[in-house]
Design a protein around this motif. Sequence first.
Motif, PDB file in Angstrom:
ATOM      1  N   ALA A   1       0.831  -1.205   0.000  1.00  0.00           N
ATOM      2  CA  ALA A   1       0.000   0.000   0.000  1.00  0.00           C
ATOM      3  C   ALA A   1       0.866   1.255   0.000  1.00  0.00           C
ATOM      4  CB  ALA A   1      -0.933  -0.010   1.213  1.00  0.00           C
ATOM      5  N   ILE A   2       1.925   1.242   0.792  1.00  0.00           N
ATOM      6  CA  ILE A   2       2.851   2.385   0.842  1.00  0.00           C
ATOM      7  C   ILE A   2       3.542   2.565  -0.498  1.00  0.00           C
ATOM      8  CG2 ILE A   2       4.982   3.247   1.904  1.00  0.00           C
ATOM      9  CD1 ILE A   2       4.045   1.775   4.496  1.00  0.00           C
ATOM     10  N   GLN A   3       3.985   1.450  -1.073  1.00  0.00           N
ATOM     11  CA  GLN A   3       4.646   1.510  -2.383  1.00  0.00           C
ATOM     12  C   GLN A   3       3.722   2.095  -3.437  1.00  0.00           C
ATOM     13  OE1 GLN A   3       8.272   0.769  -1.509  1.00  0.00           O
ATOM     14  NE2 GLN A   3       7.797   0.718  -3.690  1.00  0.00           N
ATOM     15  N   TYR A   4       2.451   1.742  -3.343  1.00  0.00           N
ATOM     16  CA  TYR A   4       1.483   2.235  -4.331  1.00  0.00           C
ATOM     17  C   TYR A   4       1.404   3.756  -4.299  1.00  0.00           C
ATOM     18  CZ  TYR A   4      -2.921   3.247  -6.642  1.00  0.00           C
ATOM     19  OH  TYR A   4      -3.880   3.775  -7.469  1.00  0.00           O
ATOM     20  N   VAL A   5       1.382   4.327  -3.115  1.00  0.00           N
ATOM     21  CA  VAL A   5       1.311   5.787  -3.008  1.00  0.00           C
ATOM     22  C   VAL A   5       2.575   6.423  -3.581  1.00  0.00           C
ATOM     23  CG1 VAL A   5       1.118   7.751  -1.434  1.00  0.00           C
ATOM     24  CG2 VAL A   5      -0.200   5.659  -0.990  1.00  0.00           C
ATOM     25  N   LEU A   6       3.730   5.824  -3.312  1.00  0.00           N
ATOM     26  CA  LEU A   6       4.985   6.354  -3.848  1.00  0.00           C
ATOM     27  C   LEU A   6       4.992   6.305  -5.376  1.00  0.00           C
ATOM     28  CD1 LEU A   6       7.515   4.731  -1.322  1.00  0.00           C
ATOM     29  CD2 LEU A   6       6.682   7.094  -1.341  1.00  0.00           C
ATOM     30  N   VAL A   7       4.488   5.208  -5.940  1.00  0.00           N
ATOM     31  CA  VAL A   7       4.414   5.095  -7.405  1.00  0.00           C
ATOM     32  C   VAL A   7       3.513   6.181  -7.970  1.00  0.00           C
ATOM     33  CG1 VAL A   7       3.603   3.662  -9.321  1.00  0.00           C
ATOM     34  CG2 VAL A   7       4.890   2.612  -7.463  1.00  0.00           C
ATOM     35  N   CYS A   8       2.335   6.337  -7.378  1.00  0.00           N
ATOM     36  CA  CYS A   8       1.380   7.345  -7.875  1.00  0.00           C
ATOM     37  C   CYS A   8       1.970   8.747  -7.802  1.00  0.00           C
ATOM     38  CB  CYS A   8       0.087   7.280  -7.060  1.00  0.00           C
ATOM     39  SG  CYS A   8      -0.896   5.795  -7.361  1.00  0.00           S
ATOM     40  N   THR A   9       2.718   9.022  -6.754  1.00  0.00           N
ATOM     41  CA  THR A   9       3.324  10.341  -6.598  1.00  0.00           C
ATOM     42  C   THR A   9       4.336  10.617  -7.699  1.00  0.00           C
ATOM     43  OG1 THR A   9       3.037  10.234  -4.192  1.00  0.00           O
ATOM     44  CG2 THR A   9       4.630  11.842  -5.045  1.00  0.00           C
ATOM     45  N   HIS A  10       5.189   9.652  -7.974  1.00  0.00           N
ATOM     46  CA  HIS A  10       6.194   9.835  -9.035  1.00  0.00           C
ATOM     47  C   HIS A  10       5.545   9.927 -10.407  1.00  0.00           C
ATOM     48  CE1 HIS A  10       9.560   9.538  -6.381  1.00  0.00           C
ATOM     49  NE2 HIS A  10       9.307   8.288  -6.025  1.00  0.00           N
ATOM     50  N   VAL A  11       4.474   9.147 -10.615  1.00  0.00           N
ATOM     51  CA  VAL A  11       3.757   9.216 -11.896  1.00  0.00           C
ATOM     52  C   VAL A  11       3.137  10.594 -12.068  1.00  0.00           C
ATOM     53  CG1 VAL A  11       1.758   8.353 -13.182  1.00  0.00           C
ATOM     54  CG2 VAL A  11       3.314   6.741 -12.085  1.00  0.00           C
ATOM     55  N   ALA A  12       2.500  11.118 -11.004  1.00  0.00           N
ATOM     56  CA  ALA A  12       1.850  12.427 -11.082  1.00  0.00           C
ATOM     57  C   ALA A  12       2.857  13.533 -11.366  1.00  0.00           C
ATOM     58  CB  ALA A  12       1.115  12.712  -9.774  1.00  0.00           C
ATOM     59  N   LYS A  13       4.076  13.388 -10.864  1.00  0.00           N
ATOM     60  CA  LYS A  13       5.104  14.410 -11.052  1.00  0.00           C
ATOM     61  C   LYS A  13       6.024  14.082 -12.232  1.00  0.00           C
ATOM     62  CE  LYS A  13       4.956  15.920  -6.266  1.00  0.00           C
ATOM     63  NZ  LYS A  13       5.706  16.274  -5.043  1.00  0.00           N
TER      64      LYS A  13
END
Length: 407
Positions: free
Chosen positions: A63-75
């Motif tokens: 779950a934590i990894q998912y948020v990190l992935v989404c953050t990098h994708v968004a930026k």
Amino acid sequence: MDFSTFLVQLNDAIVYENGPNLAFLLRPTSPHGKDLVKEFRNPTRASFSRYEGSMQSPWDEIAIQYVLVCTHVAKKRSLEAFKEEAQLVSLFFRFFTETPGWTLPALCSILRDLRDLAIDADHYAKYNNQKSECMEESARVIAKAFSYCVMDRQSPLEQSRKWGVYYLVGLVMKCYFRIKRISLSKNILRALEANNDIPALSLYPRAHQVTYRYYIGMLSFLNEEFAKSEEQLTLAFYNCHVDSHSNQERILAHLIPLRILKGHLPSTELMKRFPVLDELFSPFITAIKKGDIKSYDQALEAWETRLLELNLWLSLEKARELCLRSLFRRMWVAVDKGTRLPISLFHSALTVSGLDVTDDEAECLVANLIFRGFIRGYISHERKMVVLASTNAFPPVADRPSPLSSI
């Protein structure tokens, strides 16, 4: 959706073994991904410390990894997004190898995301003159997942991870073709052949069948197994979804040259459906119909770069024989279909068509067409005469025995 709600929904998907919903929850492009990015702004692993242990391992970390992935994708930090997604997949494997096949939708989804992020990362690196091996790493990870699926011996057949085998074969093949490491495909195909307990290909989703047949057809094409290539690409085309225009175009790009070599020219109606292929192949088709060698050679020169990119140049260069056959047949009809024709007539036909060759070279071209079955007859070298069969002197190209085997 906030992170606490995300954890609850993630837990429900696991408890109720809802594979499609689990795949949706782990997809970076899903709507809740943007909500989580807004919630955490600039997240680090330290900012999730209070959530550690909130779910059974490894799902709290996933779950934590998912948020990190989404953050990098968004930026739009594609390289960082790929690294975090690779870590998410690694954590997922710990759960996947201990569960039946209900997790396959999630596995296929996160691996497809990994592949897509690898494409973005490699593009970014290339644009900035950097070295990136993300696609190679993606291929290694997908190949590992394939091994987990193909070696599943514990799950009952209806819940087996083997039902993901052909999807993963297609996915890893896409990676190998993209990085031009096609030889690595042999290892995957050997593993398929060695496992006789894998369900028949016809039992898998049609999309999996089409992708697998396409890549088998492509591998056969590159290995010069043209008869097998035509068979597999034909099956792929006729089973491809009618709305998958780009996939049909990709299949036809190699199927059309194989069919031309057998003497089956594509119809005008078919070519109109695919303007890109029409632009590429129409000059060759028109030249073959007219027996216009000069135009055929000009088309080979004009499209050389594109044909080399598609590994089609050699095939269309061999199809030049069909153009020669058409030229000689038109000459034969013009002289009232005689059975004894001097070599000089063939030489004159070549000259009119724009080829500067000697009589001996003209004789060699005729001899080659006789050898390959385009013309029935023989050459009297002493008399400089071609003696044609009294019937069927120019047999239909498609009637030649095993036309693709002589390429």
